[in-house]
Design an enzyme around this catalytic site. Structure first.
Site, mmCIF file in Angstrom:
data_model
loop_
_atom_site.group_PDB
_atom_site.id
_atom_site.type_symbol
_atom_site.label_atom_id
_atom_site.label_comp_id
_atom_site.label_asym_id
_atom_site.label_seq_id
_atom_site.Cartn_x
_atom_site.Cartn_y
_atom_site.Cartn_z
ATOM 1 N N CYS A 1 6.881 -7.201 6.543
ATOM 2 C CA CYS A 1 8.071 -6.716 7.240
ATOM 3 C C CYS A 1 8.588 -7.799 8.180
ATOM 4 O O CYS A 1 7.801 -8.549 8.753
ATOM 5 C CB CYS A 1 7.725 -5.462 8.040
ATOM 6 S SG CYS A 1 9.164 -4.658 8.786
ATOM 7 N N GLU B 1 0.827 -1.203 0.000
ATOM 8 C CA GLU B 1 0.000 0.000 0.000
ATOM 9 C C GLU B 1 0.861 1.252 0.000
ATOM 10 O O GLU B 1 1.975 1.253 0.534
ATOM 11 C CB GLU B 1 -0.913 0.000 1.241
ATOM 12 C CG GLU B 1 -1.973 -1.079 1.153
ATOM 13 C CD GLU B 1 -2.774 -1.276 2.426
ATOM 14 O OE1 GLU B 1 -3.928 -1.721 2.326
ATOM 15 O OE2 GLU B 1 -2.254 -1.009 3.524
ATOM 16 N N CYS C 1 3.437 8.363 1.056
ATOM 17 C CA CYS C 1 4.121 7.407 1.924
ATOM 18 C C CYS C 1 4.185 6.080 1.168
ATOM 19 O O CYS C 1 3.141 5.510 0.837
ATOM 20 C CB CYS C 1 3.339 7.263 3.232
ATOM 21 S SG CYS C 1 4.013 6.026 4.337
ATOM 22 N N CYS D 1 7.517 -5.398 14.866
ATOM 23 C CA CYS D 1 7.107 -4.441 15.911
ATOM 24 C C CYS D 1 5.704 -4.819 16.376
ATOM 25 O O CYS D 1 4.800 -5.009 15.554
ATOM 26 C CB CYS D 1 7.136 -3.010 15.376
ATOM 27 S SG CYS D 1 8.768 -2.516 14.790
ATOM 28 N N CYS E 1 2.432 -2.901 15.334
ATOM 29 C CA CYS E 1 2.265 -2.605 13.914
ATOM 30 C C CYS E 1 1.560 -3.747 13.194
ATOM 31 O O CYS E 1 1.991 -4.900 13.276
ATOM 32 C CB CYS E 1 3.643 -2.359 13.302
ATOM 33 S SG CYS E 1 3.626 -2.269 11.509
ATOM 34 N N CYS F 1 -0.180 5.616 10.530
ATOM 35 C CA CYS F 1 1.052 4.891 10.872
ATOM 36 C C CYS F 1 0.725 3.586 11.598
ATOM 37 O O CYS F 1 -0.047 3.582 12.539
ATOM 38 C CB CYS F 1 1.918 5.745 11.779
ATOM 39 S SG CYS F 1 2.512 7.212 10.961
HETATM 40 FE FE1 SF4 Z 1 8.145 -3.079 10.068
HETATM 41 FE FE2 SF4 Z 1 5.894 -2.148 11.145
HETATM 42 FE FE3 SF4 Z 1 8.148 -2.117 12.564
HETATM 43 FE FE4 SF4 Z 1 7.838 -0.454 10.439
HETATM 44 S S1 SF4 Z 1 6.677 -0.419 12.361
HETATM 45 S S2 SF4 Z 1 9.660 -1.694 10.950
HETATM 46 S S3 SF4 Z 1 6.616 -1.782 9.050
HETATM 47 S S4 SF4 Z 1 7.067 -3.950 11.828
#
Ligand code: SF4
Length: 337
Positions: free
Chosen positions: A110, A90, A103, A114, A117, A328
Protein backbone atom coordinates in the site's frame (compact mmCIF):
# COMPACT_ATOMS: atom_id res chain seq x y z
CA UNK A 1 -1.95 -14.00 -24.18
CA UNK A 2 -4.86 -12.37 -22.39
CA UNK A 3 -6.45 -13.65 -19.21
CA UNK A 4 -10.23 -14.09 -19.45
CA UNK A 5 -10.68 -14.39 -15.69
CA UNK A 6 -11.55 -10.96 -14.30
CA UNK A 7 -12.83 -9.60 -17.62
CA UNK A 8 -16.19 -7.83 -17.68
CA UNK A 9 -18.87 -8.73 -20.22
CA UNK A 10 -17.96 -5.59 -22.22
CA UNK A 11 -14.34 -6.71 -22.42
CA UNK A 12 -15.27 -10.26 -23.46
CA UNK A 13 -17.66 -8.82 -26.05
CA UNK A 14 -14.82 -6.74 -27.52
CA UNK A 15 -12.79 -9.93 -27.86
CA UNK A 16 -15.71 -11.74 -29.52
CA UNK A 17 -16.31 -8.77 -31.85
CA UNK A 18 -12.68 -8.88 -32.96
CA UNK A 19 -13.11 -12.57 -33.83
CA UNK A 20 -16.43 -11.96 -35.60
CA UNK A 21 -18.36 -14.07 -33.08
CA UNK A 22 -21.94 -13.32 -31.99
CA UNK A 23 -22.68 -11.46 -28.76
CA UNK A 24 -24.21 -14.49 -27.07
CA UNK A 25 -20.81 -16.20 -27.18
CA UNK A 26 -19.52 -13.48 -24.85
CA UNK A 27 -22.37 -14.22 -22.43
CA UNK A 28 -21.61 -17.93 -22.62
CA UNK A 29 -17.93 -17.30 -21.84
CA UNK A 30 -18.83 -15.12 -18.82
CA UNK A 31 -21.28 -17.74 -17.63
CA UNK A 32 -18.49 -20.33 -17.72
CA UNK A 33 -15.97 -18.04 -16.04
CA UNK A 34 -18.15 -16.91 -13.13
CA UNK A 35 -21.39 -18.85 -12.58
CA UNK A 36 -19.83 -22.20 -13.55
CA UNK A 37 -16.29 -21.33 -12.34
CA UNK A 38 -14.61 -23.03 -15.32
CA UNK A 39 -10.85 -23.19 -14.84
CA UNK A 40 -9.98 -23.70 -18.53
CA UNK A 41 -11.21 -22.65 -21.98
CA UNK A 42 -11.58 -26.34 -22.77
CA UNK A 43 -14.22 -26.74 -20.05
CA UNK A 44 -16.57 -24.32 -21.88
CA UNK A 45 -18.38 -27.17 -23.59
CA UNK A 46 -21.37 -25.32 -25.10
CA UNK A 47 -18.99 -23.22 -27.22
CA UNK A 48 -18.13 -24.87 -30.53
CA UNK A 49 -14.88 -26.81 -30.73
CA UNK A 50 -13.55 -24.48 -33.44
CA UNK A 51 -14.21 -21.37 -31.34
CA UNK A 52 -12.76 -22.97 -28.22
CA UNK A 53 -9.62 -23.86 -30.15
CA UNK A 54 -9.29 -20.28 -31.43
CA UNK A 55 -10.06 -18.85 -27.98
CA UNK A 56 -7.34 -21.02 -26.43
CA UNK A 57 -4.85 -19.54 -28.94
CA UNK A 58 -5.43 -15.96 -27.77
CA UNK A 59 -6.67 -16.30 -24.20
CA UNK A 60 -6.52 -18.40 -21.07
CA UNK A 61 -8.21 -18.70 -17.69
CA UNK A 62 -5.65 -17.89 -15.03
CA UNK A 63 -6.55 -17.58 -11.35
CA UNK A 64 -4.31 -17.13 -8.33
CA UNK A 65 -4.54 -20.17 -6.07
CA UNK A 66 -3.86 -19.92 -2.33
CA UNK A 67 -0.36 -21.15 -1.46
CA UNK A 68 -0.86 -21.20 2.29
CA UNK A 69 -3.69 -21.12 4.83
CA UNK A 70 -3.43 -20.35 8.53
CA UNK A 71 -6.38 -21.20 10.75
CA UNK A 72 -7.12 -19.23 13.91
CA UNK A 73 -8.48 -20.76 17.09
CA UNK A 74 -11.70 -18.82 16.40
CA UNK A 75 -12.15 -20.33 12.92
CA UNK A 76 -10.83 -17.32 10.98
CA UNK A 77 -8.66 -18.41 8.04
CA UNK A 78 -5.93 -16.35 6.41
CA UNK A 79 -5.01 -17.29 2.85
CA UNK A 80 -1.77 -16.30 1.18
CA UNK A 81 -1.55 -15.83 -2.60
CA UNK A 82 1.37 -15.15 -4.91
CA UNK A 83 0.60 -12.61 -7.66
CA UNK A 84 1.84 -13.09 -11.22
CA UNK A 85 4.16 -10.10 -10.65
CA UNK A 86 5.83 -11.99 -7.78
CA UNK A 87 4.29 -10.26 -4.75
CA UNK A 88 2.24 -11.74 -1.92
CA UNK A 89 -1.26 -10.77 -0.85
CA UNK A 90 -3.62 -12.10 1.77
CA UNK A 91 -7.36 -12.66 2.13
CA UNK A 92 -9.13 -13.44 5.39
CA UNK A 93 -12.23 -15.63 5.72
CA UNK A 94 -14.24 -14.78 8.84
CA UNK A 95 -17.11 -17.15 9.69
CA UNK A 96 -19.81 -15.95 12.09
CA UNK A 97 -23.07 -17.42 13.31
CA UNK A 98 -25.27 -15.92 10.58
CA UNK A 99 -22.80 -14.84 7.91
CA UNK A 100 -19.30 -15.39 6.55
CA UNK A 101 -17.22 -12.44 5.44
CA UNK A 102 -14.21 -12.50 3.14
CA UNK A 103 -11.78 -9.62 3.48
CA UNK A 104 -9.86 -9.19 0.20
CA UNK A 105 -6.74 -7.26 -0.77
CA UNK A 106 -6.87 -4.74 -3.61
CA UNK A 107 -3.13 -4.07 -3.92
CA UNK A 108 0.13 -5.82 -3.06
CA UNK A 109 1.26 -3.55 -0.24
CA UNK A 110 0.00 0.00 0.00
CA UNK A 111 1.19 3.55 -0.76
CA UNK A 112 -0.80 5.22 2.00
CA UNK A 113 1.77 4.61 4.74
CA UNK A 114 -0.60 4.60 7.73
CA UNK A 115 1.81 4.39 10.64
CA UNK A 116 -0.17 1.84 12.65
CA UNK A 117 -0.51 -0.58 9.72
CA UNK A 118 1.95 -3.38 8.95
CA UNK A 119 0.97 -3.33 5.26
CA UNK A 120 1.53 0.43 5.04
CA UNK A 121 4.92 0.17 6.73
CA UNK A 122 6.04 -2.51 4.25
CA UNK A 123 5.48 -0.21 1.24
CA UNK A 124 3.84 -0.68 -2.15
CA UNK A 125 4.62 -3.66 -4.38
CA UNK A 126 2.10 -3.42 -7.22
CA UNK A 127 -1.52 -3.24 -8.32
CA UNK A 128 -3.76 -6.28 -8.42
CA UNK A 129 -5.78 -7.00 -11.54
CA UNK A 130 -9.54 -7.56 -11.29
CA UNK A 131 -8.81 -11.27 -11.81
CA UNK A 132 -6.36 -11.30 -8.91
CA UNK A 133 -8.90 -9.61 -6.64
CA UNK A 134 -11.63 -12.09 -7.66
CA UNK A 135 -9.27 -15.07 -7.35
CA UNK A 136 -9.22 -14.49 -3.59
CA UNK A 137 -12.90 -15.51 -3.54
CA UNK A 138 -13.08 -18.00 -6.39
CA UNK A 139 -10.21 -20.27 -5.40
CA UNK A 140 -10.75 -20.73 -1.66
CA UNK A 141 -12.61 -23.84 -0.46
CA UNK A 142 -15.15 -21.62 1.35
CA UNK A 143 -16.32 -19.96 -1.91
CA UNK A 144 -19.88 -21.19 -1.43
CA UNK A 145 -20.09 -20.05 2.18
CA UNK A 146 -19.09 -16.42 1.66
CA UNK A 147 -22.06 -14.09 2.19
CA UNK A 148 -20.21 -10.76 2.27
CA UNK A 149 -17.03 -9.28 0.84
CA UNK A 150 -15.14 -6.36 2.32
CA UNK A 151 -12.29 -4.66 0.45
CA UNK A 152 -10.33 -4.04 3.65
CA UNK A 153 -7.27 -6.26 3.20
CA UNK A 154 -3.96 -5.00 1.87
CA UNK A 155 -4.07 -1.80 -0.16
CA UNK A 156 -6.21 1.29 -0.69
CA UNK A 157 -9.03 0.26 -3.06
CA UNK A 158 -9.53 3.78 -4.44
CA UNK A 159 -5.88 3.76 -5.54
CA UNK A 160 -6.71 0.80 -7.82
CA UNK A 161 -10.19 1.93 -8.73
CA UNK A 162 -10.64 0.47 -12.24
CA UNK A 163 -9.66 -3.05 -11.13
CA UNK A 164 -11.81 -2.76 -8.01
CA UNK A 165 -14.84 -1.58 -10.05
CA UNK A 166 -14.34 -4.36 -12.61
CA UNK A 167 -14.23 -6.91 -9.79
CA UNK A 168 -17.40 -5.56 -8.11
CA UNK A 169 -19.09 -5.55 -11.53
CA UNK A 170 -18.31 -9.27 -11.90
CA UNK A 171 -19.66 -9.92 -8.40
CA UNK A 172 -22.92 -8.02 -8.93
CA UNK A 173 -23.78 -8.30 -12.65
CA UNK A 174 -26.39 -10.83 -13.84
CA UNK A 175 -23.73 -12.27 -16.19
CA UNK A 176 -21.36 -12.60 -13.19
CA UNK A 177 -22.27 -13.86 -9.73
CA UNK A 178 -25.41 -11.72 -9.51
CA UNK A 179 -24.80 -10.66 -5.89
CA UNK A 180 -26.62 -7.71 -4.38
CA UNK A 181 -24.22 -4.74 -3.95
CA UNK A 182 -25.42 -4.71 -0.34
CA UNK A 183 -23.14 -7.71 0.24
CA UNK A 184 -20.03 -5.70 -0.69
CA UNK A 185 -18.22 -2.97 1.24
CA UNK A 186 -15.28 -1.03 -0.19
CA UNK A 187 -13.03 0.94 2.15
CA UNK A 188 -10.96 4.08 1.69
CA UNK A 189 -8.80 6.45 3.69
CA UNK A 190 -10.61 9.19 1.76
CA UNK A 191 -9.03 9.75 -1.69
CA UNK A 192 -11.66 12.26 -2.70
CA UNK A 193 -11.70 12.27 -6.54
CA UNK A 194 -11.61 8.46 -6.74
CA UNK A 195 -14.16 8.17 -3.95
CA UNK A 196 -16.55 10.41 -5.89
CA UNK A 197 -16.07 8.23 -8.99
CA UNK A 198 -16.71 5.13 -6.93
CA UNK A 199 -19.97 6.59 -5.58
CA UNK A 200 -21.09 7.44 -9.13
CA UNK A 201 -20.19 4.13 -10.66
CA UNK A 202 -20.99 1.60 -7.92
CA UNK A 203 -23.86 0.82 -5.57
CA UNK A 204 -21.67 -1.02 -3.06
CA UNK A 205 -21.36 0.18 0.53
CA UNK A 206 -18.55 2.56 1.48
CA UNK A 207 -16.41 2.41 4.63
CA UNK A 208 -14.15 5.38 5.39
CA UNK A 209 -11.13 4.88 7.66
CA UNK A 210 -11.47 7.91 9.91
CA UNK A 211 -9.53 6.99 13.08
CA UNK A 212 -9.18 10.55 14.41
CA UNK A 213 -11.34 13.69 14.03
CA UNK A 214 -8.44 16.03 14.94
CA UNK A 215 -6.56 16.92 11.75
CA UNK A 216 -3.07 17.26 13.29
CA UNK A 217 -3.43 14.02 15.21
CA UNK A 218 -4.80 12.16 12.20
CA UNK A 219 -1.89 13.46 10.14
CA UNK A 220 0.54 11.96 12.64
CA UNK A 221 -1.12 8.57 12.11
CA UNK A 222 -2.10 8.80 8.44
CA UNK A 223 0.09 10.83 6.06
CA UNK A 224 -2.76 10.98 3.51
CA UNK A 225 -4.54 13.45 5.80
CA UNK A 226 -2.30 16.12 4.27
CA UNK A 227 -3.54 15.59 0.71
CA UNK A 228 -7.10 14.56 1.61
CA UNK A 229 -8.22 16.02 4.96
CA UNK A 230 -10.91 13.92 6.60
CA UNK A 231 -13.04 17.04 7.28
CA UNK A 232 -13.27 17.70 3.51
CA UNK A 233 -14.04 14.03 2.83
CA UNK A 234 -16.88 14.04 5.37
CA UNK A 235 -18.28 17.30 3.96
CA UNK A 236 -18.20 15.79 0.45
CA UNK A 237 -20.05 12.70 1.74
CA UNK A 238 -22.82 14.96 3.08
CA UNK A 239 -23.67 15.85 -0.53
CA UNK A 240 -24.84 12.29 -1.20
CA UNK A 241 -28.16 10.72 -0.30
CA UNK A 242 -27.57 7.89 2.19
CA UNK A 243 -31.21 7.18 2.93
CA UNK A 244 -31.47 4.36 0.37
CA UNK A 245 -29.96 0.88 0.30
CA UNK A 246 -26.33 1.92 0.26
CA UNK A 247 -24.66 2.26 3.64
CA UNK A 248 -21.90 4.58 4.79
CA UNK A 249 -19.72 3.58 7.71
CA UNK A 250 -16.65 5.01 9.38
CA UNK A 251 -13.92 2.78 10.74
CA UNK A 252 -12.43 4.04 13.99
CA UNK A 253 -9.56 2.01 15.41
CA UNK A 254 -9.09 2.78 19.08
CA UNK A 255 -5.51 3.60 20.14
CA UNK A 256 -4.77 3.96 23.86
CA UNK A 257 -4.10 7.58 24.85
CA UNK A 258 -4.21 8.83 21.26
CA UNK A 259 -7.77 8.92 19.94
CA UNK A 260 -9.84 7.29 22.68
CA UNK A 261 -10.61 10.31 24.86
CA UNK A 262 -14.18 11.46 25.49
CA UNK A 263 -13.37 14.75 23.73
CA UNK A 264 -12.53 12.74 20.57
CA UNK A 265 -15.97 11.16 20.79
CA UNK A 266 -17.56 14.61 21.00
CA UNK A 267 -15.52 15.95 18.06
CA UNK A 268 -16.34 12.86 16.01
CA UNK A 269 -20.05 13.20 16.73
CA UNK A 270 -19.93 16.87 15.75
CA UNK A 271 -18.07 16.07 12.51
CA UNK A 272 -20.65 13.44 11.51
CA UNK A 273 -23.73 15.45 12.51
CA UNK A 274 -26.39 15.33 9.79
CA UNK A 275 -24.86 12.33 8.06
CA UNK A 276 -26.71 9.00 7.89
CA UNK A 277 -23.93 6.63 8.89
CA UNK A 278 -22.54 4.14 11.36
CA UNK A 279 -19.24 4.18 13.25
CA UNK A 280 -17.43 0.86 13.68
CA UNK A 281 -15.11 0.95 16.66
CA UNK A 282 -12.20 -1.48 16.32
CA UNK A 283 -9.91 -2.52 19.10
CA UNK A 284 -6.28 -1.96 18.03
CA UNK A 285 -3.95 -4.94 18.23
CA UNK A 286 -0.57 -3.62 19.35
CA UNK A 287 2.04 -4.90 16.87
CA UNK A 288 5.83 -4.80 16.88
CA UNK A 289 7.53 -1.74 15.42
CA UNK A 290 4.66 0.67 15.97
CA UNK A 291 4.42 3.07 18.89
CA UNK A 292 0.68 2.58 19.36
CA UNK A 293 -1.04 1.03 22.34
CA UNK A 294 -4.24 -0.95 22.73
CA UNK A 295 -7.15 1.02 24.19
CA UNK A 296 -8.54 -0.22 27.50
CA UNK A 297 -11.96 -1.87 27.56
CA UNK A 298 -13.08 0.90 29.90
CA UNK A 299 -12.01 3.64 27.49
CA UNK A 300 -13.67 1.88 24.55
CA UNK A 301 -16.96 1.48 26.42
CA UNK A 302 -16.95 5.10 27.59
CA UNK A 303 -16.22 6.25 24.01
CA UNK A 304 -19.02 4.14 22.60
CA UNK A 305 -21.49 5.33 25.22
CA UNK A 306 -20.58 8.96 24.53
CA UNK A 307 -21.05 8.53 20.77
CA UNK A 308 -24.42 6.89 21.33
CA UNK A 309 -25.45 9.65 23.73
CA UNK A 310 -24.59 12.07 20.92
CA UNK A 311 -26.94 10.21 18.59
CA UNK A 312 -24.27 8.35 16.57
CA UNK A 313 -25.03 4.74 15.54
CA UNK A 314 -22.04 2.75 16.57
CA UNK A 315 -20.88 -0.82 16.99
CA UNK A 316 -17.86 -2.39 18.60
CA UNK A 317 -16.27 -4.81 16.14
CA UNK A 318 -15.32 -8.15 17.64
CA UNK A 319 -11.68 -8.87 17.12
CA UNK A 320 -10.97 -11.96 15.01
CA UNK A 321 -7.91 -13.96 14.05
CA UNK A 322 -5.41 -12.08 16.22
CA UNK A 323 -3.34 -15.22 16.80
CA UNK A 324 -2.64 -15.59 13.05
CA UNK A 325 -2.17 -11.86 12.44
CA UNK A 326 -5.35 -11.68 10.38
CA UNK A 327 -6.84 -8.76 12.26
CA UNK A 328 -7.15 -5.21 10.90
CA UNK A 329 -3.78 -3.64 10.20
CA UNK A 330 -1.83 -6.88 10.58
CA UNK A 331 -1.75 -8.22 7.02
CA UNK A 332 1.81 -8.30 5.82
CA UNK A 333 1.85 -10.95 3.08
CA UNK A 334 4.45 -12.90 4.99
CA UNK A 335 2.63 -16.02 6.19
CA UNK A 336 4.90 -18.46 4.45
CA UNK A 337 4.04 -22.11 4.01
FE1 SF4 B 1 -2.97 1.10 3.34
FE2 SF4 B 1 -2.76 0.02 5.77
FE3 SF4 B 1 -3.54 2.55 5.52
FE4 SF4 B 1 -5.17 0.53 4.74
S1 SF4 B 1 -4.49 0.99 6.83
S2 SF4 B 1 -4.74 2.44 3.62
S3 SF4 B 1 -3.64 -0.96 3.95
S4 SF4 B 1 -1.53 1.72 4.94
Amino acid sequence: MMNLFGMTLTQVQALCDSEGWPRFTARQICDWLYAKRAATVDAMTNISLARRARLAEVAMVERMEPCNCQVSADGTKKYLFATTAGSSVEAVFIPEADRATLCVSSQAGCKMGCRFCVTGQNGFHGQLTAGEILSQLFTIPEFGQVTNIVYMGMGEPMDNLEAVLASTEVLTAPWGLGWSPKRITVSTVGLLPQMRLFLQRSQCHLAVSLHNPVAAERLSMMPMEKAWPIAATVEALKEYDWSGQRRLSFEYTMFGGLNDDICHADLLARMLRGLECRVNLIRYHASPGTPYRTSSAQAINAFRNRLQANGVNCTLRASRGEDIKAACGLLAGTSKA
